[in-house]
Design a protein around this motif. Sequence first.
Motif, short mmCIF file in Angstrom:
data_model
loop_
_atom_site.label_atom_id
_atom_site.label_comp_id
_atom_site.label_asym_id
_atom_site.label_seq_id
_atom_site.Cartn_x
_atom_site.Cartn_y
_atom_site.Cartn_z
N PHE A 155 0.82 -1.20 0.00
CA PHE A 155 0.00 0.00 0.00
C PHE A 155 0.85 1.26 0.00
N PHE A 156 1.68 1.42 1.04
CA PHE A 156 2.50 2.63 1.10
C PHE A 156 3.65 2.59 0.12
N TYR A 232 -11.24 -2.25 -4.29
CA TYR A 232 -10.30 -1.91 -5.37
C TYR A 232 -8.88 -1.72 -4.84
N GLY A 233 -8.76 -0.98 -3.73
CA GLY A 233 -7.44 -0.79 -3.15
C GLY A 233 -6.84 -2.08 -2.63
N GLN A 234 -7.68 -2.93 -2.01
CA GLN A 234 -7.17 -4.20 -1.52
C GLN A 234 -6.72 -5.10 -2.66
N LYS A 288 -8.32 5.63 -9.23
CA LYS A 288 -7.16 5.95 -8.41
C LYS A 288 -6.35 4.69 -8.15
N PHE A 289 -5.03 4.88 -7.95
CA PHE A 289 -4.17 3.77 -7.56
C PHE A 289 -3.80 3.83 -6.10
N GLY A 290 -4.22 4.87 -5.43
CA GLY A 290 -3.93 5.00 -4.02
C GLY A 290 -4.48 6.30 -3.51
N TRP A 323 -10.26 7.68 -0.04
CA TRP A 323 -9.91 7.88 -1.45
C TRP A 323 -10.49 9.20 -1.93
N ASP A 324 -9.69 9.97 -2.57
CA ASP A 324 -10.17 11.21 -3.16
C ASP A 324 -11.02 10.90 -4.37
#
Length: 1453
Positions: A155-156, A232-234, A288-290, A323-324
Amino acid sequence: MGGNYRFKVEENDIVGSLISSVGSFIQDRLIDREQRLRHKEQCAGRLAADNASPRSDTEVRYSDQAVLANLDWGIDALEEAISTSNTETKMARLDYAEKMLQVCALLNSAQKTAGVPNSYLSAWAHLNLSYLFKLRNEGHSAVLHILEMFVVDPFFSRIDFAPELWKSIFLPHMNSILGWYTEERKRIVMDVIPDASDLSFTVDFDHCFDESLLLSVRPEQAEKIQQLEQLYGQSLDDNTRLYAKHYKECMNYDAATSRRVIPMLPIAEPPMTPLRDFSSRSIPDYVKFGPILPKSAGFATASLPIRTTAVSTLGNAEESAGWDVVDENPEECEDSGEDSDGCLEAMESSKEKDDDIVSVFSSRSSRSSSKEVERQSLRATSRRQSSHNSSPTGSPCSRTSSPKSARSTGTMQTSMLRLLSTRAMDSNISPTDTDEETTEQFKSPRKSTQYVSYKLPKSSLNHGEDCSLSYISSPLTPKSRPPKDFVCPITGQIFNDPVTLETGQTYERKAIQEWMSRGNTTCPITRQPLSAASLPKTNYVLKRLITSWKDQHPELAREFSSLETPQNYYTSSSFQNDIPSTLPGQRIISSEVEYKPQRFTTAAATLSTSPTSVISQTSNEAVINALKPYILCICNSEDLQECEAAVLEIVKVWSESNVGSGIHSYLSSPTIVNGFLEVLSASTNKDVLKTTIYILSQLICADDHVGDLLTSIDSDFYCLADLMRKGLSEAAILVYQLRPSFSQLSSHNLVQTLLHIISKKSEDHAGFQYAVAPKDAAIALLEQIVAGGDGSERSQNAMIVIKENGIPALLSCLNRADGKESILSILLCCIRIDTACKSIVASKIELSPILELFHGGNDSVRGICIEFLCELVQMGRRTFSNQILQIIKDEGTFSTMHTLLVYLQMSPMVQKPVIATLLLQLDLLAAPQKMSIYREEAMEALLEALQRKDFPSSQVMALGTLSSLSGHFVGSSKAYMECWLLKIAGFDQPYNAMMRGEGTKTNEAEFAEMREEEKSARNWEKRMAFVLSNHEKGLIFKALEECLVSNSIEIAKSSLVVATWLVYMLYSFPDCGIRDVARKCLLEKFITVLQSSKNLEEKILAALALRGFVTEPRGQNEMGAYAKSMWKTLRRLKKSCTVVHDIMKALMNLPYMDAAELWSCVEGPELDMSMNGEILSMLHIRNRLISSHSDGTIKVWDTGKRAPRLIQEAREHTKAVTCLYVPPSCDKLYSGSLDKTIRVWTIRQEEIHCIQVHDVKEGVVALAANASVACFSSQGNGVKVYNWSGIPKNISFNHKVKCMKLEGDKLYCGCSGYCVQEVDLKTNTSSAFYSGAKKLLGKQTIYSLQIQDSLLYTSGSSVDGIAGKVFKLSNKAVVGSLATGVDVQQCSVNNDFIFTVTKCGIIEVWLKERITKIAYIKMDVGHARITSIVSDAHGQKLFAGTSDGRLQIWSLE
């Protein structure tokens, strides 16, 4: 960042691409100091935010503070290393930084340190470690740390640490996830936009969104978007970690040592495959990707309210740390045009693949009834839902809280790690009506859109704990169904025999065979044309993954394995029969099948065909009815004899029926199989046991599920192993078909049992045709045992094969149709473990089966054959090796050399050196002067491998094969070229140690044979060296020149050995102009090794090569330029290497060489021993200095260090010890004293010990002695001879003896009157060896005598400017004179120099080779004088003793 980190995945160069991409990224980071500081400030801001966040009042442990401090110190040290220009400082700071950063890098990612997740700290540490290793020019290690960073915290790593690098090497694989996210978000947004039914599905929704729409978003819609972004992020994180692990496997993969295939590229599976076409637009802004996390977002737990309004949910990303939604999108594909295009192309490709699948169903549904259309549509829908549910994340419902509590409070306290803010966000899903109707739409690529709707029954809808609605039944959750990758897209079943086509799609073998048998020439999913007419090999990697999944989910695997696989996948009837009765979205999963070797599939293929006609089904039913009574008997009866008879009848009925797989399916039920196993474990009837094994073997061939039943219980395997031990060879067939692991086989100690089966001469199969013969099964199992496990296990099992006399049994099986490759693999392991068995193999093997296997095998089989033949020809007996080579060359229907040549041209780089070596040896059996195409190709392959710096494994392989070409082997095969070269150079300790280890003994009967072998080996060595050296005018020396400067220690050392051997051999045959080429390429490299290497053996090898160059005038002149810089090294090396003397002699004889320039000395410490009086005599032996003193003391000193260390002080004599003497044997020390005694001492490592005292009745002035006699002089004339008993005998002559030396049975005495007397101890007579001028008789004296290398060195009074002479003992000829005008009181001689002492305390240094004075040493003695002088044999140190008791040391350089 300005760098370009585009990463293109190519199978052949994935490692190089990774190193290039990561190296470019790190290089840009190292250059941009401001960015590094900003990044550190950002990360420190997260830590500071964590400290400021509210938490319970707990103290931070000191150990946690120390960990954070280590990270900070490590980063600071790294910055200092980057900024400094001093190399030593940089290396020191890098070492310190590595120690500090490793503390954080090795943290447990599942825990926290001072409230901070360890995953964040570890990833940050790995990022800095990648910078560190890049500064050390270790690109491989830098890449591994970068990949570990993405594994620890993806993630980071992708939003903070290395976003640009993530885009280049991971984003291209995420296209399917991006497409899924885009479509799912638009589906949700369509409910928000008014009149969305009038809009195209591909419309740009960004233009339709405004503030009014944001305010109209309902809470449940906002929560759906939030859950979607969370999933999506996971998904991005999980797939990033998946690809990072894959890249690590590729980086650690070594084709030279590993036999497994290169790791397969994984597939990023989204929760759902995209169906729509977005190729006409760029990726939307909201993809977004992050998240954009503020610096204040730390790591501690925070309580953030989630607003119930749509604006707070969608628009306030800064407040929710989520998420923006619209603004601030730094990671979208529009940042890079190339990235965007790549993403869109992948999305379009995915869409086309999915549409093609839909078209298959659409085309069939148009020809079916309406009911059938609906069921087929449901089936297609279930596949898409299954794809969605195969996401690595869990169900969103599992993370939702109770909606009831949310409504009662109005707001919800969300506890989350701000580090994982988008991965652990709570959501609140409102309940929906359970009677809601769901409509699924399919879009045809060629026709107008068709809509097929269906209604789910109420019973099919499940409510979760949060009252949210779930449309997926429990068997379809990720934890309760097989992964999508394990399921064939055609059959919907778990793969039984997966094959991966050239398009990258994987199918069940039977299904794709039926697809192709219908005339289709394209891939079912991608529609790409298939160029290959035949299917590829089984995807064994996927099969092993399926096996691992089944081990982890045994209950689920057993549930799905009980379902039967459909027989036909493309007819409409198959669809009707194949639709399950469960809910849409559920799939029937068949049992998985592990790897089954492909060599023995004839019988299995015959049994696996399944007729589907009505006649066949009727026949099956009749046979089953006939079998039922016997089946019931073996399942229920407790009478063993009845069960045994039933087994025999079952085989009889089955064999007479001649039916297909319907019977297999019937007999494969678990109950019936267990009945057979009970009979197998209880019966002692050999016929029944064989029959039962035959039945089970046939069932396993038809259905691998039967094998799973047999392996599910350990006792079944124990039963089979026990039957093998009891002599039932057929049990090996079942064991082989069960595919046991190495640990299972090794735990039963089956090596001896398998060897017994292999060694059986006859095979009685009782009329059964097994899928594989018992011997072949035993050979395959034995190969698995011997070649498996770690090094110690392989060695132990191979030694059992050798000790049990298994080699002859294996050799006798080489003529069998199957198993040759396994036999070669076993023999190869045995030869490498114990080379002594090579002679057994070589003497009994028939090479024709191996050559036939080589001619007809594939590349893998040929590789094993080449390795085996190369090992076989590396024999200690050269004549035997040549005989084997001749057999290889002549035998076989086809030309072995031609086949080798073709294989050499087609083989991979790592195999070329071995093939070229064998081809070159076969060609060398003819005259070496005649050129041939085989020799040319072999040499070109060897040189190509040597010059491939990008393939170091090939260079190592090529150098190893070149070493073996010399023909120097100890015992059976161990190459000893290096030890042999060291022995030639005079350093024989390694050679002697190796010979002692081999335990080789030679009797007189073998001596003549060994001489013939040495002659043959020498002849072969010359021919091979001639061929290697003269190819392309010495091109091999240019290749070795590059290898000598390699960064690899192994390559540099191996090339040094080969180059030394070739240079040494160059001077054993006539020169063809190659010596000049070798000297130009290698002279400077050898001199560099001689001067800079810290390894003694490497220095000696370089000296041996230089000895060859120095034998030629041009070589002498070129080396003369380096003489001064090499001289000190050569003098130190002289004591270990005899060839150094030749080099020094040649350099010293150069006419322009000034010997004085080669001399230097450094004054060492001075020891005061005045308390013991005058130092009268000194000796140096074995790194020990022995001195005698006027007070009767004898001291022993250790001279290994700079300053001598006193280790013993002996006070046996009562008066002055005037002389010491050590014979050439160096086993005894003799001392003479004025107390009229001669003492005999033993010389030990740390002391001397007096063992004899002889009273000679006179004071001893000079002494020389050995084991049989002692000669001494006193105050009178002549010399006394004492035979260690009785009274000394006087040999009189009219001269006083001042010094004496003993050489054999001759005694040489330096006397007054400037003469040397020679005494024959056999006859006790004396004669004049040398007499001075008569006019000076009685006035001059010989004060010192030394004997070395059959030369007598005399020194004394100066007569006519000559103070000493050098005589040859054999003919008394004068070979040199010491031209000096002063008297010489003392003299010492070593291997290089002569040292003479004058009265005034000056030590003159003479070059021994020329007997010319080159320097002098001034010693401040005051009123004293130098009474004794001695040097060590190798000329490293010089010792001088004075009359006032001082000992001065000089280091000679």
